[in-house]
Write a protein that holds these residues in place. Sequence first.
Motif, PDB file in Angstrom:
ATOM      1  N   CYS A 104     -36.574  12.173 -29.678  1.00  0.00           N
ATOM      2  CA  CYS A 104     -35.748  11.102 -29.082  1.00  0.00           C
ATOM      3  C   CYS A 104     -35.904   9.795 -29.849  1.00  0.00           C
ATOM      4  CB  CYS A 104     -36.110  10.902 -27.610  1.00  0.00           C
ATOM      5  SG  CYS A 104     -35.900  12.403 -26.611  1.00  0.00           S
ATOM      6  N   HIS A 107     -37.216   6.320 -28.858  1.00  0.00           N
ATOM      7  CA  HIS A 107     -36.524   5.369 -27.980  1.00  0.00           C
ATOM      8  C   HIS A 107     -36.075   6.028 -26.691  1.00  0.00           C
ATOM      9  CE1 HIS A 107     -36.587   2.639 -31.327  1.00  0.00           C
ATOM     10  NE2 HIS A 107     -35.849   3.440 -32.072  1.00  0.00           N
ATOM     11  N   GLY A 108     -36.752   7.093 -26.308  1.00  0.00           N
ATOM     12  CA  GLY A 108     -36.391   7.763 -25.069  1.00  0.00           C
ATOM     13  C   GLY A 108     -37.426   8.804 -24.702  1.00  0.00           C
ATOM     14  N   CYS A 115     -32.523  14.102 -24.110  1.00  0.00           N
ATOM     15  CA  CYS A 115     -33.177  12.798 -24.236  1.00  0.00           C
ATOM     16  C   CYS A 115     -32.593  11.813 -23.220  1.00  0.00           C
ATOM     17  CB  CYS A 115     -32.975  12.245 -25.655  1.00  0.00           C
ATOM     18  SG  CYS A 115     -33.926  13.099 -26.914  1.00  0.00           S
ATOM     19  N   LYS A 116     -33.470  11.157 -22.497  1.00  0.00           N
ATOM     20  CA  LYS A 116     -33.067  10.051 -21.630  1.00  0.00           C
ATOM     21  C   LYS A 116     -33.439   8.768 -22.349  1.00  0.00           C
ATOM     22  CE  LYS A 116     -33.020  12.190 -17.076  1.00  0.00           C
ATOM     23  NZ  LYS A 116     -33.479  12.074 -15.667  1.00  0.00           N
ATOM     24  N   CYS A 117     -32.423   8.065 -22.813  1.00  0.00           N
ATOM     25  CA  CYS A 117     -32.635   6.926 -23.711  1.00  0.00           C
ATOM     26  C   CYS A 117     -33.052   5.665 -22.954  1.00  0.00           C
ATOM     27  CB  CYS A 117     -31.372   6.642 -24.520  1.00  0.00           C
ATOM     28  SG  CYS A 117     -30.790   8.057 -25.479  1.00  0.00           S
ATOM     29  N   GLN A 118     -33.842   4.868 -23.664  1.00  0.00           N
ATOM     30  CA  GLN A 118     -34.195   3.554 -23.149  1.00  0.00           C
ATOM     31  C   GLN A 118     -32.961   2.648 -23.201  1.00  0.00           C
ATOM     32  OE1 GLN A 118     -37.309   2.348 -25.781  1.00  0.00           O
ATOM     33  NE2 GLN A 118     -38.790   3.838 -25.000  1.00  0.00           N
ATOM     34  N   CYS A 126     -31.192   9.504 -29.109  1.00  0.00           N
ATOM     35  CA  CYS A 126     -31.427   8.066 -28.864  1.00  0.00           C
ATOM     36  C   CYS A 126     -31.606   7.303 -30.173  1.00  0.00           C
ATOM     37  CB  CYS A 126     -32.649   7.859 -27.965  1.00  0.00           C
ATOM     38  SG  CYS A 126     -32.585   8.731 -26.396  1.00  0.00           S
TER      39      CYS A 126
END
Length: 494
Positions: A104, A107-108, A115-118, A126
């Motif tokens: 990621c 950044h995630g 991926c769960k991004c910031q 991300c």
Amino acid sequence: MRPAGFRNFLLLVSSVLIVGLSAVPQSFSPSLRSGTGAPCRLSRAESERRCRAPGQPPGGALCHGRGRCDCGVCICHVSEPGVYFGPLCECHEWVCETYDGSTCAGHGKCDCGKCKCQEGWFGDACQYPIHCDLTKKKSNQMCKNSQDVICSNAGTCHCGRCKCDNPDGNGLVYGKFCECDDRECIDDETEEICGGHGKCYCGNCYCGSGWHGDKCEFQCDITPWESKRRCTSPDGKICSNRGTCVCGECSCHDVDPTGDWGDIHGDTCECDERDCRAVYDRYSDDFCSGHGQCNCGRCDCKVGWYGKKCEHPRSCPLSAEESIRKCQGSSDLPCSGRGKCECGKCTCYPPGDRRVYGKTCECDDRRCEGLDGTVCGGHGTCSCGHCVCETGWFGKLCQHPRKCNMTEEQSKSLCESADGILCSGKGSCHCGKCICSAEEWYISGELCDCDDRDCDKHDGLICTGNGICSCGNCECWDGWNGNACEIWLGTEYP
């Protein structure tokens, strides 16, 4: 006889339990069997419906194809690397996208394969910032590969990061600069990756056992042991260490640019035409000095010429003085004391040792080797007998690190000789190793306790230039002997 109030309490509890159980998701139920080995209380269609992802039609993959359905419950496989998990085996902890080696892109977080991004980042890995503070010129510069091509012409540049073209959504084009194209691995006939017999990494197929070919399309009909036997050269090496063995046949390294056979050839790559060239240049046909025919790495000289590479005429037009002068060059001795001069040309000793070379044998790469045989301490490269050290190292053999990770006391304790004097009083201590005085060239040894003036000389050279002085004694190169390594004992002579 129980009181009426107690009966009413039991009825209330039972109704609450029934309502509660009906509210539990179907996929959450651990089992709908009455006991071990008992038949399933669900129909087959209902069991499969519960194991199928929402929205999937009947006949779709059960448990995402990663497990088996047991009475409406997915039992996930664990036979492949990683772990499948989730009510429908929909998650895999190793499949999140990476960018530049980071999951990621740093950044995630990886959640169930995605991926769960910031905040401020997006993309499958991300890798893309929402707001870009780079100029277009700077962005494009960051997207160029080693050939100075933006995203390898296989993607577009977004804020210094390549977004690869994958119109089919199959992800076969990837890499920091979109340099990998796994479409190159697709077999034209079967349309499978590597024909279904290998794995594709960055556009190259790595075949499974028993298969070979650019796309693993050919099957080998002999055993691995028979294949190895056929590829073994007379010296016992596989393809003479100059090629790779594919199904009992050697594919030799180094292809001649003209399209003819390469410099290395033969059934087991036993022939090396480079041995026939006075100065190796792969684009030159100057075999056997132009005075002979190369036959499997050995020169058959024409009449009137001799030598390993047919470099010596049997009758020389030069006088003895002219011949020696040509062989001396800038050295005080003909052929730098490391070869034999004939008709103005040097033959370096020992014959065939490519570490000794040059027009007047002035280069001796054996001087870059330590006593353990390591070249430049493993921290540099050898150029004409001198070490060129990597950044962070120095010394004649690149043996000294510029940064030291030990205390001064620890360093000094390693540099003290038996009498307690640092480096025998003839050098300085650096990170536990002695650096002997440069002004006294003859001082050597781990503790600067050796005097190379004690080594014998011949023709004015220590160890005659045919060995190294090790603490007052000459250690001769192969083929040389004598106290000063002045006697040639080799049997091969050009």
